[in-house]
Design a protein around this motif. Structure first.
Motif, short mmCIF file in Angstrom:
data_model
loop_
_atom_site.label_atom_id
_atom_site.label_comp_id
_atom_site.label_asym_id
_atom_site.label_seq_id
_atom_site.Cartn_x
_atom_site.Cartn_y
_atom_site.Cartn_z
N LEU B 165 0.81 -1.23 0.00
CA LEU B 165 0.00 0.00 0.00
C LEU B 165 0.85 1.28 0.00
CD1 LEU B 165 -2.91 -1.12 2.36
CD2 LEU B 165 -2.64 -1.46 -0.09
N PHE B 166 2.14 1.15 -0.27
CA PHE B 166 3.00 2.33 -0.39
C PHE B 166 3.77 2.35 -1.70
CE2 PHE B 166 2.15 1.97 4.10
CZ PHE B 166 1.95 3.28 4.48
N THR B 167 3.30 1.60 -2.69
CA THR B 167 4.02 1.49 -3.96
C THR B 167 3.39 2.37 -5.04
OG1 THR B 167 2.60 -0.35 -4.61
CG2 THR B 167 4.66 -0.92 -3.48
N GLN B 168 4.16 2.64 -6.08
CA GLN B 168 3.67 3.37 -7.26
C GLN B 168 2.45 2.66 -7.84
OE1 GLN B 168 3.63 5.92 -9.12
NE2 GLN B 168 2.87 5.09 -11.06
N GLU B 169 2.50 1.34 -7.90
CA GLU B 169 1.41 0.57 -8.47
C GLU B 169 0.11 0.82 -7.69
OE1 GLU B 169 2.37 -3.59 -8.58
OE2 GLU B 169 0.58 -4.07 -9.76
N TYR B 170 0.22 0.84 -6.36
CA TYR B 170 -0.97 1.04 -5.53
C TYR B 170 -1.52 2.46 -5.69
CZ TYR B 170 -3.91 1.78 -1.44
OH TYR B 170 -4.96 2.11 -0.62
N PHE B 171 -0.63 3.44 -5.65
CA PHE B 171 -1.12 4.82 -5.75
C PHE B 171 -1.76 5.07 -7.13
CE2 PHE B 171 2.19 5.99 -2.32
CZ PHE B 171 1.25 5.85 -1.31
N ALA B 172 -1.21 4.47 -8.19
CA ALA B 172 -1.81 4.61 -9.52
C ALA B 172 -3.21 3.98 -9.53
CB ALA B 172 -0.91 3.94 -10.57
N LEU B 173 -3.32 2.88 -8.81
CA LEU B 173 -4.60 2.19 -8.72
C LEU B 173 -5.64 3.04 -8.01
CD1 LEU B 173 -5.27 -0.67 -9.63
CD2 LEU B 173 -4.75 -1.46 -7.33
N ASN B 200 10.12 9.94 -0.40
CA ASN B 200 9.80 8.95 -1.42
C ASN B 200 8.28 8.80 -1.61
OD1 ASN B 200 9.26 5.68 -1.74
ND2 ASN B 200 10.73 6.54 -3.17
N ILE B 201 7.54 8.71 -0.51
CA ILE B 201 6.08 8.58 -0.60
C ILE B 201 5.50 9.80 -1.33
CG2 ILE B 201 3.92 8.51 0.73
CD1 ILE B 201 5.44 6.90 2.87
N ASP B 203 7.02 11.79 -3.47
CA ASP B 203 7.39 11.75 -4.90
C ASP B 203 6.49 10.79 -5.67
OD1 ASP B 203 9.37 13.58 -4.40
OD2 ASP B 203 11.02 12.13 -4.44
N VAL B 204 6.24 9.63 -5.10
CA VAL B 204 5.40 8.65 -5.79
C VAL B 204 3.97 9.18 -5.91
CG1 VAL B 204 4.54 6.29 -5.76
CG2 VAL B 204 6.87 6.73 -5.03
N LEU B 205 3.47 9.81 -4.85
CA LEU B 205 2.13 10.40 -4.93
C LEU B 205 2.06 11.44 -6.04
CD1 LEU B 205 1.25 10.74 -1.14
CD2 LEU B 205 0.01 9.35 -2.83
N LEU B 206 3.13 12.25 -6.17
CA LEU B 206 3.14 13.32 -7.19
C LEU B 206 3.29 12.78 -8.61
CD1 LEU B 206 5.09 16.15 -5.34
CD2 LEU B 206 2.65 16.11 -5.94
N HIS B 207 3.62 11.51 -8.76
CA HIS B 207 3.54 10.90 -10.10
C HIS B 207 2.09 10.68 -10.52
CE1 HIS B 207 7.84 9.25 -9.86
NE2 HIS B 207 7.77 10.08 -10.88
N ASN B 208 1.22 10.66 -9.53
CA ASN B 208 -0.17 10.29 -9.80
C ASN B 208 -1.17 11.42 -9.57
OD1 ASN B 208 0.07 7.20 -10.19
ND2 ASN B 208 1.31 7.62 -8.39
N PHE B 209 -0.81 12.35 -8.69
CA PHE B 209 -1.71 13.45 -8.34
C PHE B 209 -0.96 14.77 -8.48
CE2 PHE B 209 -3.11 9.74 -5.96
CZ PHE B 209 -4.48 9.75 -6.15
#
Lengths: 279, 279
Positions: B165-173, B200-201, B203-209
């Motif tokens: 629940l902290f991965t790029q895959e999850y946040f994209a989902l 890191n969290i 940055d990954v969120l900002l790939h999606n939002f």
């Protein structure tokens, strides 16, 4: 072998992985110890209570000092009661208008030990504006009425030598030692502590000052990880009087304090507002 | 005899005086235990980590839930990922406009045990608007695109079953499972944790939002006593979009949340602002 520095506060306990004890000696007032910890570096322990560490001290010292310093219109003469580790004096002297800082610490051994083990905390103790008074802060204030713009009560907990620093008599004394429109800030434990006397401290402050504002900060090496303070004054309001330019100036070198953190610190969670009678 | 529930997080340790172990059983996913503690009452412990207690749970559940709920213009359909103790669902249903809450919890045993030991947490699980889905939240979201106004990621830490629940895959989902202009909130550990992956969290969120706002709250039974969250959205801004009337309504029954606490939670201390790259 694993070494842990452990502190029990009634129903809860904190533990910090330790490298060893660097100093341990009974002073005239308390057992003074320095312990090396993995997470927080060197730690000052007085009578078994963690007082300050190298790595998290910035929160306590910045938040004890800056809210009052940026809110008072022109703080020139400051008294720190307790605070023998020097961290509060260091923060006070980040404000260029300061002309005089009295450090009234009862235990000279604490100052000496901190000079050796905490060079950053004590880096400003030899500044010519600093007047170190080893002795009872209570007595010192009695003999210096109307001298200070700000008093920072950098005390230990209300058991042991710090006990008198939470009484009506002490707060009345600080009021007389302040100049007109001065500010008193005192630390006031964790709101999570079931024996917290926050409502009582506020009531006693309000016998002496027209305003007493609670504020908080996260301090991981103090019980429960959440600590609090009171800002008491007759004329200065921490949110209405704070100067944005002075807050921004301090933020250039701060690790915790920012203009937004200053405002945020005074937000009182709902349960605590009810407890304090300010809901 | 003295019994202490102790939890070690790398270089630090927390301890809580305990009355006894009320339940202890390995589920399909983890060791589920209930311990009675003196300060915090009954405590749910999963694989040795304190997850929720009777007496301090209000901070976590209110602060995971209300910042998004008062900021979204009209939150009707909500998904809670994890959160088997029921506390988040209870808080979501304080908002009268809610039509549907999906609880996607992987471990059905957690729900059953909490129904028995935490009647207040679970008091809304039988509300007709609640849809309990025992299974992998990841899989659930895959099959429910564009359905939710708000997703609350009420996960365990990024080790064990909560890891994904902290991965790029999850946040994209989560992004795909949200309706246009939806909000994702995820818990994100303590900023004091030296292994914190907050940058890191973010940055990954900002790939999606387009926005990812850090916010904090004091939670005494989580490591270091200070916990944090991220509020991610393309359209909703937690400070600009929050509705004062809805905040005041919630405050009538809250124990932590108030309009001032909402704003204050988003103030980022200076060291953390540098770490997150938002200074």
């Amino acid at each position: 072998m694993e070494l842990w520095l452990t502190e029990t506060y009634g129903p809860i306990r904190g533990g910090w992985k330790a490298g060893g004890v660097l100093y341990s000696k009974q002073s005239k007032y308390q057992l003074v110890e320095i312990v090396e910890t993995e997470r927080w570096g060197k730690t000052l322990v007085l009578d078994g209570c963690m007082m300050t560490t190298e790595k998290d001290e910035f929160v306590y010292h910045e938040m004890l000092t800056h809210p009052a310093m940026v809110s008072h219109p022109a703080p020139k003469s400051i008294c720190v009661v307790g605070g023998g580790d020097g961290g509060t004096v260091r923060e006070v002297l980040r404000h260029p208008g300061v002309e005089r800082v009295v450090l009234a610490e009862i235990d000279g051994d604490v100052i000496d030990v901190c000079r050796k083990y905490f060079p950053d905390h004590t880096s400003k103790l030899d500044d010519p504006r600093v007047d170190i008074q080893v002795g009872d802060g209570f007595e010192y204030l009695k003999n210096h009425q109307g001298e200070f713009d700000i008093i920072l009560s950098d005390s230990t907990d209300p058991i042991g030598p710090g006990e008198v620093l939470f009484t009506q008599e002490y707060f009345a004394l600080t009021k007389r030692a302040l100049r007109d429109g001065g500010v008193l800030v005192t630390q006031s434990h964790s709101p999570w502590d079931p024996d917290s006397r926050l409502r009582n401290i506020r009531d006693v402050l309000l016998h002496n000052f027209s305003q007493a504002h609670w504020y908080g900060a996260v301090i991981p090496t103090y019980p429960y990880g959440w600590w609090s303070f009171f800002f008491a004054s007759d004329k200065v309001h921490p949110l209405e009087s704070a100067r944005i330019e002075r807050m921004q100036e301090i933020t250039q070198n701060s690790k915790y304090f920012t203009p937004a953190v200053h405002d945020a610190a005074f937000a009182v969670p709902a349960f605590l507002a009810r407890e304090l009678g300010v809901a």
